[in-house]
Design a protein around this motif. Sequence first.
Motif, short mmCIF file in Angstrom:
data_model
loop_
_atom_site.label_atom_id
_atom_site.label_comp_id
_atom_site.label_asym_id
_atom_site.label_seq_id
_atom_site.Cartn_x
_atom_site.Cartn_y
_atom_site.Cartn_z
N ARG A 174 48.92 50.83 37.50
CA ARG A 174 50.12 50.29 36.88
C ARG A 174 49.79 48.94 36.24
O ARG A 174 48.68 48.43 36.34
CB ARG A 174 51.24 50.15 37.91
CG ARG A 174 50.90 49.25 39.08
CD ARG A 174 52.08 49.12 40.00
NE ARG A 174 51.65 48.77 41.34
CZ ARG A 174 52.47 48.32 42.27
NH1 ARG A 174 53.75 48.17 42.01
NH2 ARG A 174 52.02 48.02 43.47
N ARG A 175 50.78 48.37 35.63
CA ARG A 175 50.53 47.15 34.86
C ARG A 175 50.19 45.97 35.77
O ARG A 175 50.69 45.83 36.88
CB ARG A 175 51.78 46.82 34.04
CG ARG A 175 52.15 47.92 33.05
CD ARG A 175 53.39 47.57 32.27
NE ARG A 175 54.52 47.35 33.14
CZ ARG A 175 55.63 46.72 32.78
NH1 ARG A 175 55.73 46.24 31.56
NH2 ARG A 175 56.63 46.57 33.62
N ASN A 176 49.30 45.14 35.24
CA ASN A 176 49.00 43.85 35.87
C ASN A 176 48.31 43.96 37.23
O ASN A 176 48.52 43.11 38.09
CB ASN A 176 50.29 43.02 36.00
CG ASN A 176 50.01 41.53 35.89
OD1 ASN A 176 49.08 41.11 35.20
ND2 ASN A 176 50.79 40.73 36.57
N VAL A 177 47.47 45.00 37.41
CA VAL A 177 46.73 45.10 38.66
C VAL A 177 45.31 44.57 38.53
O VAL A 177 44.54 44.60 39.49
CB VAL A 177 46.69 46.56 39.19
CG1 VAL A 177 48.05 47.02 39.62
CG2 VAL A 177 46.07 47.50 38.18
N ILE A 215 52.72 50.35 47.30
CA ILE A 215 52.45 51.49 46.41
C ILE A 215 53.76 51.92 45.74
O ILE A 215 54.80 52.02 46.39
CB ILE A 215 51.85 52.66 47.21
CG1 ILE A 215 50.45 52.26 47.74
CG2 ILE A 215 51.75 53.92 46.36
CD1 ILE A 215 49.86 53.26 48.71
N SER A 216 53.70 52.16 44.44
CA SER A 216 54.89 52.45 43.66
C SER A 216 54.94 53.90 43.20
O SER A 216 53.97 54.67 43.37
CB SER A 216 54.93 51.53 42.44
OG SER A 216 53.92 51.91 41.52
N LYS A 217 56.06 54.28 42.57
CA LYS A 217 56.19 55.62 41.99
C LYS A 217 55.17 55.85 40.88
O LYS A 217 54.67 56.95 40.69
CB LYS A 217 57.61 55.83 41.46
CG LYS A 217 58.66 55.94 42.56
CD LYS A 217 60.03 56.22 41.96
CE LYS A 217 61.08 56.36 43.06
NZ LYS A 217 62.43 56.61 42.51
N LYS A 220 42.42 42.25 43.93
CA LYS A 220 43.05 40.99 44.37
C LYS A 220 43.02 40.89 45.90
O LYS A 220 43.99 40.46 46.53
CB LYS A 220 44.48 40.88 43.84
CG LYS A 220 44.60 41.06 42.33
CD LYS A 220 46.02 40.90 41.84
CE LYS A 220 46.14 41.20 40.34
NZ LYS A 220 47.52 41.04 39.83
N TRP A 221 41.88 41.30 46.48
CA TRP A 221 41.77 41.33 47.92
C TRP A 221 41.89 39.94 48.54
O TRP A 221 42.27 39.80 49.71
CB TRP A 221 40.47 42.01 48.34
CG TRP A 221 40.38 42.24 49.83
CD1 TRP A 221 39.42 41.81 50.68
CD2 TRP A 221 41.32 42.97 50.62
NE1 TRP A 221 39.69 42.22 51.96
CE2 TRP A 221 40.86 42.94 51.96
CE3 TRP A 221 42.51 43.64 50.35
CZ2 TRP A 221 41.54 43.54 53.01
CZ3 TRP A 221 43.20 44.24 51.40
CH2 TRP A 221 42.72 44.19 52.71
N ASP A 222 41.61 38.91 47.75
CA ASP A 222 41.80 37.55 48.27
C ASP A 222 43.26 37.31 48.64
O ASP A 222 43.56 36.62 49.63
CB ASP A 222 41.33 36.52 47.23
CG ASP A 222 41.99 36.72 45.87
OD1 ASP A 222 42.30 37.88 45.53
OD2 ASP A 222 42.19 35.72 45.16
N PHE A 243 44.89 49.42 42.69
CA PHE A 243 46.09 48.96 43.39
C PHE A 243 46.02 47.44 43.54
O PHE A 243 44.93 46.86 43.56
CB PHE A 243 46.21 49.59 44.78
CG PHE A 243 46.28 51.09 44.76
CD1 PHE A 243 47.50 51.75 44.71
CD2 PHE A 243 45.12 51.87 44.83
CE1 PHE A 243 47.57 53.13 44.69
CE2 PHE A 243 45.18 53.25 44.81
CZ PHE A 243 46.41 53.89 44.74
N ASP A 244 47.17 46.82 43.65
CA ASP A 244 47.26 45.37 43.87
C ASP A 244 47.43 45.14 45.36
O ASP A 244 48.39 45.63 45.98
CB ASP A 244 48.46 44.82 43.09
CG ASP A 244 48.55 43.29 43.13
OD1 ASP A 244 48.17 42.71 44.17
OD2 ASP A 244 49.02 42.70 42.16
#
Length: 452
Positions: free
Chosen positions: A192-195, A280-282, A304-306, A274-275
């Motif tokens: 999805r956007r911005n991950v 988790i999203s649709k 973005k695990w940090d 995934f972020d």
Amino acid sequence: MSIPRVVIVGRPNVGKSSILNWLAGKLVSVVDPTSGVTRDRVTYLMHHRGRYFEVVDTGGMGVEDTDDLTADVERQIEVGLQDADVILFVVDGKTGVVPLDKLVADRLRKIEKDCVLVVNKCDSTKTDAEVPEFLGLAPNAPVIVTSVIGGRNRKELLDLVVEQLPPAAEDEEQSAQSETSDPLMKLAIVGRRNVGKSTFINSLANEERVIVSEVAGTTRDSIDVRFDVDEQSFLAIDTPGVRKKKSLANDIEFYGLVRAQKSIRRADVVLMFFDASQTISKVDKQLVDEINERSKPCIFVVNKWDLGLEEDMTTEKWAEYLFETFASMRHVPVAFITAMDGKNIRQLINLAQAIFKQAHERVGTGELNRIVQAAVDNRNPPYRRNRRPKIFFATQVATDPPTIVLKVNDPKLFEPSWKRYLLGFLRESTPFEEVPIRLYFRSRVRDDEDEA
């Protein structure tokens, strides 16, 4: 010496992306009447009259981006101009010269690059009479009128481009073959956007090839980026972030959804992003369903695990969260990275290579039948309709994904739960531990059944 680059520039809506698609003979760049659709540099390798060259589309000069990305778009244009060997300065033959055309011309005069003035949208020869008014924009440049809709002067434009190219280097053919040869592995980066997909791509490419911004949905074209690891060539396919179908506000976002699906189909391995700081999203489920339907080898990439560590998250908890959500994808490996600082990216590429190799493995018929017999001995398929299910033999008929056909007395006798058991047993006993396996139960021909 690298392959020559031909960069298409001009103000918004003069048809730059249409010209790239027209020259390429395929949809490479998104075409939409909305100003500022093309933000990143989009490229395509051409071959004409014995010369290879890369055609590069850029964002519209002077556009005020609706998402406050004007500076980022301008930087991408500037990089394109600096890398250019030839510039195609595109103007609109229907509207005539406008002030923004003059601003583009002023900018081009400051750089010493060979230029071709392309008067586009001349769908009829009636517009050709207006061409002289454009000549002052690039006094020393050759001029050509074109029409994508009317198919006017495509070959002539390519001829003119080749004439403007610098002399061919001795290694140009070899370099072009390197660029056009099939990469060892194609990686689709979806999510999805911005991950953080574009940040990841830039880390691979070691250059800011794709605009990275906190604005969701920045990448609107699918962008192929070649990169090398240990002298092996790979291709990363960056795709637009996807939002829920009901939120597809315009054609541009619809293109993004379609391109994400197309990228999955093209890929050898899919990196599903995934972020770590988001649930988790649709949209995530929609993309994973597409990956599952296509039987594509996949890695769940928690980026973005940090940020996840800041919230006291553990890799075990996130992995279990993924597998609870996607029960049919428990075979998929999970990687945890921070693309912003390059953490664990090399390990991720190594993992992708490993599952790519798994998807192309073959198991001999003898070995496969021993494994299937061991599965049956360990847990017999239950009787159904007072009949005992029988497996006569198994064979692998394809790779990528590994496809196994089981010849049986009656496929309807095998319970779904036992089929799932057999699939799990095969994963543990074959090289296909982390990739999709297609398993088909087929009846033997009547003669064989009679012999049984």
